[in-house]
Design an enzyme around this catalytic site. Structure first.
Site: not given
Ligand code: TYM
Length: 331
Positions: A196, A199, A114
């Site tokens: 990956k 979004k 990032k």
């Molecule tokens: P975020 O918002 O980027 O993504 C949400 C969830 O989607 C999963 N994900 C994917 N899984 C498979 N293939 C992909 N291409 C893909 N892109 C995203 C992510 O692994 C995630 O599970 N840091 C986290 C948000 C967060 C969180 C937490 C998660 C904040 N606090 C506490 C769990 C527990 C994040 O940026 O996810």
């Protein structure tokens, strides 16, 4: 809440959610709701580590909640809430910052990625982001955290910080386990399957949105890059494009990759891509329809957030109290 095991997970309202978010996270949230006590958070505090337009951020916060609901999460069974409405996350996040080493944060690959992408805004929040994520999880003593593969390193950090704190002050936090699906944990970009699906990608052909219409989804799958050769075989190294599509299909139909390979033995790339596109589109269609209905009723979404925040607050307050007391703050 009962004495079932506890689940916590979160999604950032930083863009429209993709098929990756669905297969890596959201779909599994729904599968867990009967056997566990689940908290699913819209992590808006995390999302401001990258600059957000305020109006759009509010809209996307509703959108993530609407998708939680549209994917089948029951707001009575699960605690569905907005992170910024529960002050314990920021409070515990600050405290845990003081128990996390810069050396640990320096190793976080997401921070490195990032900071490259947002070179003009490498802020302190982006750096300490995983500590806030640790706080999210530890605040509720979650046993398990359903996430995609890309969040595994952050979860490991949360475990280390929890263990460190417990060692200094005695048992305080449950050490959480990751819950990473076998297929769907890392959905790759359709145009560049070494990357990956994200979004925040600039090329819209790289991702499928959960809320995209059927025609668009099928078109994007038709355009997806494939590899040399013509057989549908799983080979991540030499056939990353086809392997990604096979994993998507396997995940969405709950089949194994081997079963998928058998099913498409002798098929051509074009036919296979159509089959994947159709299956994904059919699965997402009812979710999109429900999502669009829910987005028309912000008052209802606000009421779900309000109830969720009240429940999350009452669940988190004892932990803040315990941590503050142990650290030496006057109560
Ligand atoms: P975020 O918002 O980027 O993504 C949400 C969830 O989607 C999963 N994900 C994917 N899984 C498979 N293939 C992909 N291409 C893909 N892109 C995203 C992510 O692994 C995630 O599970 N840091 C986290 C948000 C967060 C969180 C937490 C998660 C904040 N606090 C506490 C769990 C527990 C994040 O940026 O996810």
């Amino acid at each position: 809440m009962s004495n079932k095991k506890k689940i916590f997970s979160g999604v950032q309202p930083s863009g429209n959610l993709t098929l990756g978010n669905y297969l890596g996270a959201l779909r599994n949230f729904g599968l867990l709701q009967d056997d566990f006590d689940c908290l699913y958070c819209v992590v808006d505090l995390h999302s401001i580590t990258v600059r957000q337009d305020p109006e759009l951020l509010r809209e996307r916060s509703y959108a993530v909640l609407a998708l939680y609901l549209a994917c089948g999460l029951d707001p009575d069974k699960n605690v569905l809430f907005l992170q910024s409405q529960v002050s314990g996350h920021a409070e515990l996040g600050w405290a845990l910052n003081c128990y996390t080493y810069m050396g640990e944060l320096n190793r976080m690959t997401q921070f490195k990625d990032k900071s490259q992408k947002h070179a003009d805004n490498i802020n302190g929040g982006l750096y300490t982001y995983p500590v806030l994520m640790a706080a999210d999880i530890l605040l509720y003593n979650a046993d398990m955290v359903p996430i995609g593969q890309d969040q595994k390193q952050h979860l490991e950090l949360a475990r280390n910080v929890a263990e460190r704190f417990n060692k200094i002050y005695g048992d305080t936090f449950v050490i959480p386990e990751p819950f990473i699906p076998k297929t769907g944990a890392r959905v790759m970009s359709l145009q560049d399957p070494t990357k990956k699906m994200s979004k925040s990608d600039d090329n819209v052909n790289n991702f499928i949105l959960i809320t995209e219409g059927k025609d668009k989804i099928i078109k994007k799958f038709k355009k997806a890059v494939t590899d040399s050769g013509s057989e549908i075989v799983y080979d991540e190294e030499n056939k990353p494009g086809i392997s990604n599509l096979m994993k998507i299909y396997a995940s969405i139909t709950s089949k194994s990759v081997e079963e998928v390979q058998k099913e498409f033995e002798g098929s051509r790339y074009g036919d296979f891509k159509m089959a994947v596109g159709n299956t994904v589109a059919d699965t997402l269609e009812p979710i999109r329809i429900r999502y669009e209905e829910l987005m028309q009723d912000k008052a209802y979404l606000d009421s779900v957030f309000k109830k969720g925040a009240e429940r999350a607050k009452s669940m988190s307050e004892p932990m803040i109290d315990e941590v503050y007391r142990k650290i030496g703050f006057l109560r």
